[in-house]
Design an enzyme around this catalytic site. Sequence first.
Site, PDB file in Angstrom:
ATOM      1  N   CYS A   6      43.441  -1.655  -4.951  1.00 29.68           N
ATOM      2  CA  CYS A   6      43.194  -0.398  -4.246  1.00 29.68           C
ATOM      3  C   CYS A   6      43.304  -0.580  -2.741  1.00 29.68           C
ATOM      4  O   CYS A   6      43.171   0.383  -1.983  1.00 29.68           O
ATOM      5  CB  CYS A   6      41.809   0.155  -4.605  1.00 29.68           C
ATOM      6  N   ASP A  48      41.482  -6.566 -11.249  1.00 26.20           N
ATOM      7  CA  ASP A  48      41.303  -5.285 -10.560  1.00 26.20           C
ATOM      8  C   ASP A  48      40.106  -5.411  -9.628  1.00 26.20           C
ATOM      9  O   ASP A  48      39.039  -4.853  -9.889  1.00 26.20           O
ATOM     10  CB  ASP A  48      41.109  -4.161 -11.583  1.00 26.20           C
TER      11      ASP A  48
END
Length: 826
Positions: free
Chosen positions: A750, A722
Amino acid sequence: METTPAAPSEEPRPSDLQSTAPRDPDNVAAGEHNTGELRQNSENEQQQSDQAMDADPVPPTEQIQPSNPEPKPTAVINSEKRKREEEEQTSDTENKKKNSNSSSNPLWKTSLCSYYRRYGANCSHGETCRYAHGEEELRPRPDNTWDPTSNKAKEMQKADDMEKDEEVEDEEQVALDESSLDKCLVGLPRKWVHDALKKFLEEKGISYKTAKKKKGMEVGFVTFENIEQVESAMEILRESSSGGKTIKLRDAIKKSGDGGLVEGMNSSTRKSVREVVTPLAHLSYSDQLEHKKSSLSQLLKKLTRNARKACPDDLPLPDWILESREIGGLPCKLEGILESPLTNGYRNKCEFSVGYSLDGNITVGFMLGNFREGMTAVEEPTDCPNVSKLACTYAKIFQNFLGSSELPVWNRINNTGFWRQLTVREGRNPDQGINAESEMQIKEVMLMIQVCSTGVEEEVMKAEFEKMRLAFSQGANDASYSLPLTTIVVQDHTGISNAAPADCPLITLLVAGGGTDGSDCLSIDKANIHDYISNLCFSISPTAFFQVNTLAAERLYKLAGDWAELSEDTLLFDVCCGTGTIGLTLAHRVGMVVGIEMNESAVSDAQRNAIINDITNCKFICAKAEDVMGSLLKEYLGAPTDASSKVISNSNGHSKKTEKISEDTNVKLEATDEQERNGVQEKDITDSSEKKEDISATDAGLTVSDGKEKQHRFKNVVAIVDPPRVGLHPTVIKALRTHPGIRRLVYISCNPDSLVANAIELCTPTSDKPVINKGHKGWRNISSAGLARHRTKSMPNSEHFRPVRSMAVDLFPHTNHCEMVMLFQR
């Protein structure tokens, strides 16, 4: 046509029976019109059978034959072969005629041939290609538009842009009065500074009072002495340009009160704060999801295109690229987008800038545009649907306090001032349901105020901090609804940008009992708040990363865990783990979790969270992933024989060291937060500046709690990454790609652009002789995907991953952003 009689033992074929059987006189009239159709069907079946034989020839012994098959005579085989050749010649002739008549198609030659665009030569289809081989052959499309890649389309687009600029210029009315002598010059080169701007004005003969320009901005600020100078400057700038770009004059924002310093550009075509912060708020939520899904599909197609380009010429294209044609060019199926349970007021962290509004008043909110373009105005966040009412209330309280403060707010042009930014962090109440109002879910609140103490006396600061603390406390008590306030933290940052490093000094001003009864938590840190994901309590420090949409994050982590196919025999690497949310929420489904994070306070939070939730199978490393990833993979995934020999050879001292580290780890995990702040560090928090690639996982205190050794316990090894918006470091990608022990990788992103770049390096085949990159002078102008293709050339030969499935999770309703989850395996 001459026919050859079949052998006596040969069974007649269905086609022979159809052609030789006598016709019933009673059915001749009724079946006459079906004769041609039957013949055509028979020929089509024969042609399809012949094409299948040509495409995939099978030895006669392996072909499927009817019952009791008999070999055909040579004469029959030759006859069928001649018939097939005649049919192929007829088919080729018909295709040529069809292609020659394709000019009547409205899309004929309306797009440039992709082969021509790439190589500048005609493709193998030649004149029969339906695409144009050059600008001369290109035709306009039925809607009177041109191929976007053609020069004609680019020229038309350039003309349209110039017309729009002229329309905007006509709309922009520069104020001509004595009270508006502060102006902005728009369209200046970014590399210019004060001296370059002054030199330009002097060369053009423009008179002025003061002029200043900050490097990196496209806007300069000029103050004139009278209206005549303004009108003269406007006339001169209309007739001149710099670097082929027209320089325009615009009004500037002027601060109210004494000083009158210019703070930014004012524009009549500016967007509202709602349009800047939540550009999709005008759409229904279902339309927002459809818009995001369409955008992600286009980005994923970029992965397929760039991986195809990066594939070495001496290797065949991987299967996933070939199969992408069946799913519209996607590298894998995009399985949709998960909705956010809460669409309004969902952000648990809001960073409010401090500045001046378009009216020149001190404001706490969001900036209205890009700083490089000179837009530094700040407006209140009350109209932003993604911000909670609680956060807006605290921003208003702080704004009212700044109006009476003796210290100035931050000036982005001069890089001076004291008050810079307000951050509001919220902790959710786990007892409230999803359908409850967002304000009702808030249980704890942290306020972090960023200041710049340069040139300010300590006594003055302390006095202002006390006034601010009282203002926040009084505002919380006077609110019409419950307004929790847990802690107030001051961050002293002297840099130019508000993006402060994690090691900036913090001062805790207020502890209001923690804002909770503490029944669910074992320890409450004075500078921390708490939030809940999947019934786990997480302690959050002021600068630690935590997903801004808590309820949607639960769905995100569950999805990642399901795709990882976790079990008790799984070793999970949580790369860029932050406060340990992913690893801790999945810890009950795996044998062990190894988390890697460079933020020391976040690692402390992760270890504290493990204690709070009574989780014992998680270990966290404080280091940059690129510094320790390779050594950790070797330590945990090395060959069992090598590992055992290493233990035997070092049995005299190594086992004692491991035992000591384990004891230290257990003791330090029980240490208080005060001891940690005084310098007591755990053995498994490794300083990346001291221990680089040669760090050992055993030396870092990563022994399994029951004493068993690493790889011997785990049959399955999975990595969940992540990373921040920039993506994974190339060294981390290389370590994950080249180690055969990791067969499954779940990537949470993201920023889909960085996901595409990283996936190119993970999923592109490599040659036996990698090319050593000697650098590229123009690398700053290359896209992230282009740099990834460049790095792929030097990737060591290893088995590549393949993208298997992907899905988006909407953590940011009303904006263009969302989280993307992609599964890679090999």
